[in-house]
Write an enzyme that holds these catalytic residues in place. Sequence first.
Site, PDB file in Angstrom:
ATOM      1  N   ASP A 194      -9.387  -2.980   1.527  1.00 32.64           N
ATOM      2  CA  ASP A 194      -9.457  -2.620   2.951  1.00 32.64           C
ATOM      3  C   ASP A 194     -10.742  -3.086   3.650  1.00 32.64           C
ATOM      4  O   ASP A 194     -10.781  -3.190   4.866  1.00 32.64           O
ATOM      5  CB  ASP A 194      -9.327  -1.101   3.121  1.00 32.64           C
ATOM      6  CG  ASP A 194      -8.010  -0.563   2.578  1.00 32.64           C
ATOM      7  OD1 ASP A 194      -7.085  -1.368   2.398  1.00 32.64           O
ATOM      8  OD2 ASP A 194      -7.925   0.650   2.322  1.00 32.64           O
ATOM      9  N   GLY A 202      -4.520  -1.911   4.914  1.00 32.08           N
ATOM     10  CA  GLY A 202      -5.881  -1.700   5.395  1.00 32.08           C
ATOM     11  C   GLY A 202      -6.172  -0.248   5.705  1.00 32.08           C
ATOM     12  O   GLY A 202      -7.256   0.106   6.115  1.00 32.08           O
TER      13      GLY A 202
HETATM   14  O1  F6P Z   1      -6.769   1.444   0.017  1.00 30.65           O
HETATM   15  C1  F6P Z   1      -6.008   0.367  -0.421  1.00 30.65           C
HETATM   16  C2  F6P Z   1      -4.587   0.480   0.050  1.00 30.65           C
HETATM   17  O2  F6P Z   1      -3.870  -0.643  -0.422  1.00 30.65           O
HETATM   18  C3  F6P Z   1      -4.409   0.636   1.549  1.00 30.65           C
HETATM   19  O3  F6P Z   1      -4.520  -0.591   2.220  1.00 30.65           O
HETATM   20  C4  F6P Z   1      -3.034   1.259   1.601  1.00 30.65           C
HETATM   21  O4  F6P Z   1      -2.892   2.026   2.774  1.00 30.65           O
HETATM   22  C5  F6P Z   1      -3.003   2.137   0.393  1.00 30.65           C
HETATM   23  O5  F6P Z   1      -3.986   1.621  -0.498  1.00 30.65           O
HETATM   24  C6  F6P Z   1      -1.677   2.184  -0.311  1.00 30.65           C
HETATM   25  O6  F6P Z   1      -1.772   3.160  -1.299  1.00 30.65           O
HETATM   26  P1  F6P Z   1      -0.760   3.291  -2.517  1.00 30.65           P
HETATM   27  O7  F6P Z   1      -1.007   2.144  -3.441  1.00 30.65           O
HETATM   28  O8  F6P Z   1      -1.107   4.592  -3.122  1.00 30.65           O
HETATM   29  O9  F6P Z   1       0.620   3.210  -1.961  1.00 30.65           O
END
Ligand code: F6P
Length: 363
Positions: A152, A195
């Site tokens: 991010d 992000g």
């Molecule tokens: O923080 C990294 C990230 O990829 C963000 O961009 C996204 O909102 C989130 O993690 C997605 O999380 P998860 O992998 O738990 O679905």
Amino acid sequence: PVRIGVLTSGGDAQGMNAAVRAVVRTALRMGAQPYAVMEGWAGAVAGGDAIRPLGWDAVGSVLHRGGTIIGTARCPEFREREGQRAAALHLLEHGIDRLVVIGGDGSLTGTNEFRKNWPGLLAELVESGQITPETAAAHPALVVTGIVGSIDNDLVGADMTIGTDSALHRILEAIDDISSTAASHQRTFVVEVMGRHCGYLALMAAVAGGCDYVLVPELPPADGWEEDMCRKLSQGRQAGRRESMVIVAEGATDRAGNRITAEDVKQVLADRLGEKARVTILGHVQRGGKPSAYDRWMSTLLGCTAAREVLTAEAGTEPCIIAERHNRIERLPMMEQIRATQEVKDLVAAGDYLGAVQARGTS
Ligand code: F6P
């Protein structure tokens, strides 16, 4: 030898393996014994073989691999006192009171809380008879060093965080690929990128991909943005452009704080231009695959520096984050960077976008 732990926490990011490798090998070179805390803070809470020593070869052939070989997780238990007490106990079972934590803003905030709670947690463990007063006295403070690993790029103070460059490459490959099919059909594509609350990936992808319009959380569009966007897309078409591309950050909102999704944008295009746009939500492909050259070398330098820092820092001194800043590897005060990051988020939430940009730029 002195024992240090290394863990990766939160969402994985390409380049985390390079950082882990560098931490492990630098520690070994300095005569210390590194331990992996598997699955992030969840491994510390669980204990047992989730905390294991690592040798030189354990981190061989990982530089080019995406993800994190020591696993990661988002761990709600670690936010609770009980989870933190278990984590402290399990680290102490291995004689570990120095840690390199590679994770995003949330993980580093949690790490800092744990560090602050450490003396109190040890007192509770003594009281319950789980450790002796001598053990507590031998480990009066937890020394932590942070490295920001998150695609991010949302930590104030760091130019780039681990994984951001690779994620941008992934996004641009997708944009390039979509462009050719978009041009064939003279279509508009609406692409949603990750992000969380940060629009860095969206903005940079839009610039690098030559896109027509971008929506980011840090600068929600003014009322009437729908008309503005449609005018820009129409002007492009009139100028002979065969494809159009709108990038929507997953955290994009309007000025009232309501989310603007890729589907919303598609609907606007249908209503106002009569266009049947297509939506592509890139999702986790952005976090997958090989790290870029940049992420490999930057993470290696960050890992070496973090291992040196965690092994030489005086117990009880303010913790730092090792980050690339102004093209150099620097030590930044962890608590200050976390505070500044939160301040930017608060300013955005309060609608003070200019203030947020200024705060990010000066911290
Ligand atoms: O923080 C990294 C990230 O990829 C963000 O961009 C996204 O909102 C989130 O993690 C997605 O999380 P998860 O992998 O738990 O679905």
